[in-house]
Structure formats: structure tokens, C-alpha cells
Design a protein around this motif. Structure first.
Motif, PDB file in Angstrom:
ATOM      1  N   UNK A  20      -2.361 -31.999  11.428  1.00 24.43           N
ATOM      2  CA  UNK A  20      -1.955 -31.532  12.430  1.00 24.43           C
ATOM      3  C   UNK A  20      -1.309 -30.140  12.262  1.00 24.43           C
ATOM      4  N   UNK A  21      -0.698 -29.951  11.069  1.00 27.33           N
ATOM      5  CA  UNK A  21      -0.080 -28.512  10.757  1.00 27.33           C
ATOM      6  C   UNK A  21      -1.163 -27.596  10.742  1.00 27.33           C
ATOM      7  N   UNK A  22      -2.466 -27.827  10.137  1.00 28.37           N
ATOM      8  CA  UNK A  22      -3.599 -26.928  10.135  1.00 28.37           C
ATOM      9  C   UNK A  22      -3.901 -26.569  11.174  1.00 28.37           C
ATOM     10  N   UNK A  23      -4.195 -27.651  12.175  1.00 31.31           N
ATOM     11  CA  UNK A  23      -4.470 -27.319  13.623  1.00 31.31           C
ATOM     12  C   UNK A  23      -3.664 -26.243  14.549  1.00 31.31           C
ATOM     13  N   UNK A  24      -2.287 -26.709  14.079  1.00 32.62           N
ATOM     14  CA  UNK A  24      -1.172 -25.660  14.802  1.00 32.62           C
ATOM     15  C   UNK A  24      -1.302 -24.295  14.381  1.00 32.62           C
ATOM     16  N   UNK A  25      -1.665 -24.407  13.016  1.00 30.31           N
ATOM     17  CA  UNK A  25      -1.708 -23.062  12.458  1.00 30.31           C
ATOM     18  C   UNK A  25      -2.936 -22.274  13.104  1.00 30.31           C
ATOM     19  N   UNK A  26      -3.986 -23.016  12.989  1.00 32.38           N
ATOM     20  CA  UNK A  26      -5.230 -22.384  13.672  1.00 32.38           C
ATOM     21  C   UNK A  26      -5.118 -22.140  15.066  1.00 32.38           C
ATOM     22  N   UNK A  28      -2.313 -21.151  16.454  1.00 29.88           N
ATOM     23  CA  UNK A  28      -1.558 -20.112  16.770  1.00 29.88           C
ATOM     24  C   UNK A  28      -2.186 -18.749  16.200  1.00 29.88           C
ATOM     25  N   UNK A  29      -3.224 -18.940  15.435  1.00 30.30           N
ATOM     26  CA  UNK A  29      -3.970 -17.696  14.935  1.00 30.30           C
ATOM     27  C   UNK A  29      -4.874 -17.323  16.011  1.00 30.30           C
ATOM     28  N   UNK A  30      -5.412 -18.240  16.905  1.00 30.07           N
ATOM     29  CA  UNK A  30      -6.440 -17.962  17.950  1.00 30.07           C
ATOM     30  C   UNK A  30      -5.513 -17.289  19.059  1.00 30.07           C
ATOM     31  N   UNK A  31      -4.309 -17.912  19.316  1.00 31.75           N
ATOM     32  CA  UNK A  31      -3.323 -17.251  20.472  1.00 31.75           C
ATOM     33  C   UNK A  31      -3.050 -15.739  19.954  1.00 31.75           C
ATOM     34  N   UNK A  32      -2.754 -15.461  18.824  1.00 30.99           N
ATOM     35  CA  UNK A  32      -2.356 -14.251  18.270  1.00 30.99           C
ATOM     36  C   UNK A  32      -3.700 -13.369  18.569  1.00 30.99           C
ATOM     37  N   UNK A  33      -4.650 -13.683  18.065  1.00 29.06           N
ATOM     38  CA  UNK A  33      -6.008 -13.020  18.134  1.00 29.06           C
ATOM     39  C   UNK A  33      -6.333 -12.674  19.831  1.00 29.06           C
ATOM     40  N   UNK A  34      -5.988 -13.662  20.599  1.00 32.64           N
ATOM     41  CA  UNK A  34      -6.222 -13.300  22.046  1.00 32.64           C
ATOM     42  C   UNK A  34      -5.343 -12.307  22.531  1.00 32.64           C
ATOM     43  N   UNK A  35      -3.964 -12.375  22.400  1.00 30.57           N
ATOM     44  CA  UNK A  35      -3.150 -11.467  22.572  1.00 30.57           C
ATOM     45  C   UNK A  35      -3.303 -10.002  22.104  1.00 30.57           C
ATOM     46  N   UNK A  36      -3.838  -9.826  21.027  1.00 28.53           N
ATOM     47  CA  UNK A  36      -4.224  -8.689  20.644  1.00 28.53           C
ATOM     48  C   UNK A  36      -5.287  -8.116  21.344  1.00 28.53           C
ATOM     49  N   UNK A  37      -6.177  -8.991  21.638  1.00 30.19           N
ATOM     50  CA  UNK A  37      -7.588  -8.440  22.270  1.00 30.19           C
ATOM     51  C   UNK A  37      -7.011  -7.965  23.666  1.00 30.19           C
ATOM     52  N   UNK A  38      -6.301  -8.599  24.541  1.00 29.38           N
ATOM     53  CA  UNK A  38      -5.809  -8.143  25.744  1.00 29.38           C
ATOM     54  C   UNK A  38      -4.970  -7.090  25.948  1.00 29.38           C
ATOM     55  N   UNK A  39      -4.282  -6.810  24.664  1.00 32.25           N
ATOM     56  CA  UNK A  39      -3.131  -5.777  24.878  1.00 32.25           C
ATOM     57  C   UNK A  39      -3.735  -4.567  23.952  1.00 32.25           C
ATOM     58  N   UNK A  40      -4.895  -4.313  24.237  1.00 30.66           N
ATOM     59  CA  UNK A  40      -5.426  -3.027  23.724  1.00 30.66           C
ATOM     60  C   UNK A  40      -4.792  -1.673  23.962  1.00 30.66           C
ATOM     61  N   UNK A  41      -4.226  -1.571  25.282  1.00 28.93           N
ATOM     62  CA  UNK A  41      -3.707  -0.426  25.674  1.00 28.93           C
ATOM     63  C   UNK A  41      -2.699   0.035  24.998  1.00 28.93           C
ATOM     64  N   UNK A  42      -2.132  -0.739  24.285  1.00 29.89           N
ATOM     65  CA  UNK A  42      -1.174  -0.343  23.091  1.00 29.89           C
ATOM     66  C   UNK A  42      -1.658   0.735  22.468  1.00 29.89           C
ATOM     67  N   UNK A  43      -2.953   0.795  22.015  1.00 31.08           N
ATOM     68  CA  UNK A  43      -3.508   1.994  21.360  1.00 31.08           C
ATOM     69  C   UNK A  43      -4.633   2.446  22.047  1.00 31.08           C
TER      70      UNK A  43
END
Length: 130
Positions: A20-26, A28-43
Motif C-alpha cells: 500500500x505504501x508503494x501504491x501511495x508513493x506512485x 504521489x509521484x503521478x500527482x506531482x508530475x501532473x501538477x508540474x505539467x499543468x504549471x508550465x507558465x512558471x517557466x
């Protein structure tokens, strides 16, 4: 026998907890990548480069799909950012962007992408509004 059952039960509980911890880590990584993708205007310079690369790679199906994943998420969830970058393109490049990534999207329905773009503040002044 009872000790064996208790031991096996504890062992299965621990293994489920670690899985379950591995799933949660994955997740969170997916969510982080998604936020990074849609926050492209920061650069903006980086986003402009991504858009230029997307235009260069329209004939390569695999690279086009990779660019489409990022661009479609950006259009869907942060359309103002996408419009701001596309407004910098010359008319021919803008038309190529529209033909390659908006008229034939990979992941989201065309109507959803158009609706998201229409909600952007500067959409009507962009080359995509034609």
C-alpha cells in the motif's frame, strides 16, 4: 498451530502495508508530475521551447504523442497558459499547432479542448480563435 496462523496473519498484514505504501508513493509521484505539467507558465521560456519542439516533431508519431500528452493536459487544465504561449507563434506555426494537436487530439475529446480554450481570458485575441 495457532502461533503459525498468527505469524502468517501478521506477515500478510505487513506485506499489505508495504504494498500500500508503494501504491501511495506512485500515486504521489503521478500527482506531482501532473501538477508540474499543468504549471508550465512558471517557466515561459521552457514552455515556448516545448511548443517549438512539438511543432518540429509533428511527423514523428511517437514524439507527437508525447507532446500531445503534455499539451492536452495544459490546454484542459491551464488554458490561459497555453494561449499565452501560442500567441507568440507566427500564423503558420499557429495553424500547424491547431492542425496537429487540436484538430486531431490524442487523449481528450476535441470539444473538451476547444471548450477549455474558449474559457481562457485571451483566447479570442489568439490565432486559435479563427
Amino acid at each position: 498451530m495457532r502461533a503459525l496462523v498468527v505469524c502468517l496473519t501478521l506477515l500478510s498484514c505487513f506485506s499489505l502495508a508495504f504494498a500500500n505504501q508503494d501504491i501511495n508513493t506512485q500515486k504521489l509521484q503521478s500527482q506531482k508530475q501532473f501538477i508540474s505539467n499543468i504549471n508550465q507558465c512558471s517557466n515561459p521560456a521552457q514552455l515556448d521551447q516545448i511548443i517549438q519542439n512539438a511543432l518540429v516533431n509533428v511527423s514523428n508519431h511517437e514524439k507527437r504523442a508525447q507532446h500531445a500528452a503534455l499539451l492536452e493536459e495544459l490546454i484542459k487544465y491551464n488554458p490561459s497558459c497555453f494561449v499565452a504561449s501560442v500567441k507568440k507563434l507566427d500564423p503558420k506555426s499557429c495553424e500547424k499547432m491547431e492542425e496537429s494537436y487540436l484538430s486531431e487530439p490524442f487523449f481528450y475529446p476535441r470539444e473538451d479542448l476547444r471548450a477549455s480554450l474558449a474559457s481562457a481570458k485571451n483566447y479570442k485575441a489568439s490565432c486559435l480563435a479563427s
